[in-house]
Design a protein around this motif. Structure first.
Motif, short mmCIF file in Angstrom:
data_model
loop_
_atom_site.label_atom_id
_atom_site.label_comp_id
_atom_site.label_asym_id
_atom_site.label_seq_id
_atom_site.Cartn_x
_atom_site.Cartn_y
_atom_site.Cartn_z
N UNK A 71 0.57 -1.77 -0.44
CA UNK A 71 -0.49 0.37 0.04
C UNK A 71 0.92 1.32 -0.13
N UNK A 72 1.51 0.97 0.65
CA UNK A 72 3.26 2.24 0.88
C UNK A 72 3.74 2.89 -0.38
N UNK A 73 3.89 1.71 -1.06
CA UNK A 73 4.80 1.48 -2.11
C UNK A 73 4.04 2.48 -3.44
N UNK A 74 2.04 1.92 -3.63
CA UNK A 74 1.55 2.26 -4.07
C UNK A 74 1.28 3.89 -3.79
N UNK A 75 1.52 4.62 -2.77
CA UNK A 75 1.32 5.76 -2.32
C UNK A 75 0.22 5.79 -1.80
N UNK A 76 -0.29 4.84 -1.05
CA UNK A 76 -1.34 5.27 -0.23
C UNK A 76 -0.92 5.81 1.32
N UNK A 77 -1.46 6.20 2.65
CA UNK A 77 -0.84 6.61 3.81
C UNK A 77 -2.48 5.87 4.53
N UNK A 78 -1.74 6.02 6.11
CA UNK A 78 -3.07 5.45 6.86
C UNK A 78 -3.83 6.18 7.29
N UNK A 79 -5.11 5.50 7.39
CA UNK A 79 -6.18 6.31 6.93
C UNK A 79 -6.54 6.64 8.30
N UNK A 80 -7.16 7.98 8.70
CA UNK A 80 -7.44 8.86 10.33
C UNK A 80 -8.92 8.52 10.69
N UNK A 81 -9.69 7.25 10.21
CA UNK A 81 -10.73 7.47 11.01
C UNK A 81 -9.92 5.49 10.87
N UNK A 82 -10.25 4.32 10.55
CA UNK A 82 -9.64 3.28 11.25
C UNK A 82 -8.15 3.08 11.57
N UNK A 83 -7.61 4.20 11.61
CA UNK A 83 -6.19 3.85 12.20
C UNK A 83 -5.53 5.00 12.63
N UNK A 84 -6.74 5.43 14.23
CA UNK A 84 -6.14 6.46 14.24
C UNK A 84 -4.87 7.59 14.66
N UNK A 85 -4.10 6.35 15.71
CA UNK A 85 -2.52 6.65 16.32
C UNK A 85 -2.28 6.29 15.21
N UNK A 86 -1.73 5.31 13.58
CA UNK A 86 -1.15 5.27 13.05
C UNK A 86 -1.44 6.22 12.18
N UNK A 87 -2.05 7.33 11.78
CA UNK A 87 -2.63 8.35 11.55
C UNK A 87 -1.27 9.20 11.93
N UNK A 88 -2.00 9.17 13.63
CA UNK A 88 -1.56 10.14 13.89
C UNK A 88 0.33 10.21 14.10
N UNK A 89 0.47 9.37 14.45
CA UNK A 89 2.18 8.71 13.92
C UNK A 89 2.88 9.19 12.76
N UNK A 90 2.12 9.13 11.73
CA UNK A 90 2.14 9.26 10.76
C UNK A 90 2.34 10.71 10.46
N UNK A 91 1.53 12.01 11.42
CA UNK A 91 1.66 12.88 11.23
C UNK A 91 3.03 13.69 11.85
N UNK A 92 3.16 13.04 13.57
CA UNK A 92 4.54 12.97 13.60
C UNK A 92 5.96 12.75 12.98
N UNK A 93 5.57 11.85 12.51
CA UNK A 93 7.21 11.40 11.53
C UNK A 93 6.32 12.59 10.56
N UNK A 94 5.85 13.37 10.33
CA UNK A 94 5.80 13.94 8.62
C UNK A 94 6.91 15.11 9.51
N UNK A 95 6.00 15.66 10.09
CA UNK A 95 7.02 16.73 10.22
C UNK A 95 8.15 17.08 10.47
N UNK A 96 8.98 15.57 10.77
CA UNK A 96 9.68 15.64 11.43
C UNK A 96 11.00 15.95 9.78
N UNK A 97 10.04 15.10 8.98
CA UNK A 97 10.80 15.52 7.34
C UNK A 97 10.39 16.27 6.84
N UNK A 98 8.98 16.77 6.82
CA UNK A 98 8.55 18.82 6.30
C UNK A 98 8.20 19.06 7.36
N UNK A 99 9.28 20.55 7.28
CA UNK A 99 9.00 21.62 7.83
C UNK A 99 7.19 21.93 7.15
#
Length: 197
Positions: A71-99
């Protein structure tokens, strides 16, 4: 779905569910590759919701992935509804990568530019030795998963053969931002790798 983001019909069962909007017409024929920039990867089951028949007119097209690495290779990211914790973690990592803003719109806009060049799939030049586990590369014209010192050949039913990871430059299928998320040690609520890996 393949790691290259191609829609295929196959009887194999994937471990991750996904969505790109409504891609089919009233007769259930696929008419487009995506209908939105919001490409998400979901749990197969959530709150006992029953999805009903697939390809309902006017509803989003149900997509299935072998595993989250696909899914990631295809360009998909974690859902904010059914995977809220993953989505929040993605946001934390993303902020560190992209100001700047790390909300869904900003993430989806960047990923859209990293996965497509117009209507064509965008591949990215990489040093094969530096790819993290879970990233996909194009090898001999097909998608292969990087895992340890090996590449694993992808099929809709699982990984069917292994070769030693070559040295030098190659072309990554996984978008660069998601390669960096993998490098950060991504481990979400859905299986990153199919058991065949």
């Amino acid at each position: 779905m393949t790691p290259l983001g191609e829609l295929i019909a196959d009887p194999a069962r994937g471990l991750v569910y996904g969505n790109r909007g409504c891609l089919h017409d009233a007769a259930g024929r696929i008419r487009r590759g995506h209908a939105t920039r919001r490409w998400i990867a979901c749990r197969l089951e959530f709150r006992g919701w029953q999805r009903g028949p697939l390809l309902q007119p006017g509803k989003f097209t149900e997509l299935f992935f072998l595993d989250e690495a696909t899914a990631m290779a295809a360009g998909h990211r974690a859902c904010a509804l059914c995977r809220r914790e993953d989505y929040n973690r993605l946001g934390e990592i993303w902020r560190g990568l992209h100001a700047g803003d790390a909300g869904a719109d900003a993430i989806d806009l960047r990923l859209h530019g990293e996965r497509l060049a117009g209507r064509e799939r965008r591949l990215h030049a990489v040093d094969l030795d530096e790819l993290p586990d879970g990233a996909f590369v194009l090898h001999d014209g097909e998608p292969w998963l990087a895992l340890g010192g090996e590449l694993l050949h992808w099929t809709p039913a699982g990984y069917d053969r292994r070769v030693g990871r070559p040295s030098g430059r190659g072309r990554a299928i996984t978008p660069p931002s998601l390669v960096e998320v993998l490098r950060a040690g991504w481990d979400g609520a859905v299986p990153l790798l199919h058991p065949s890996a």
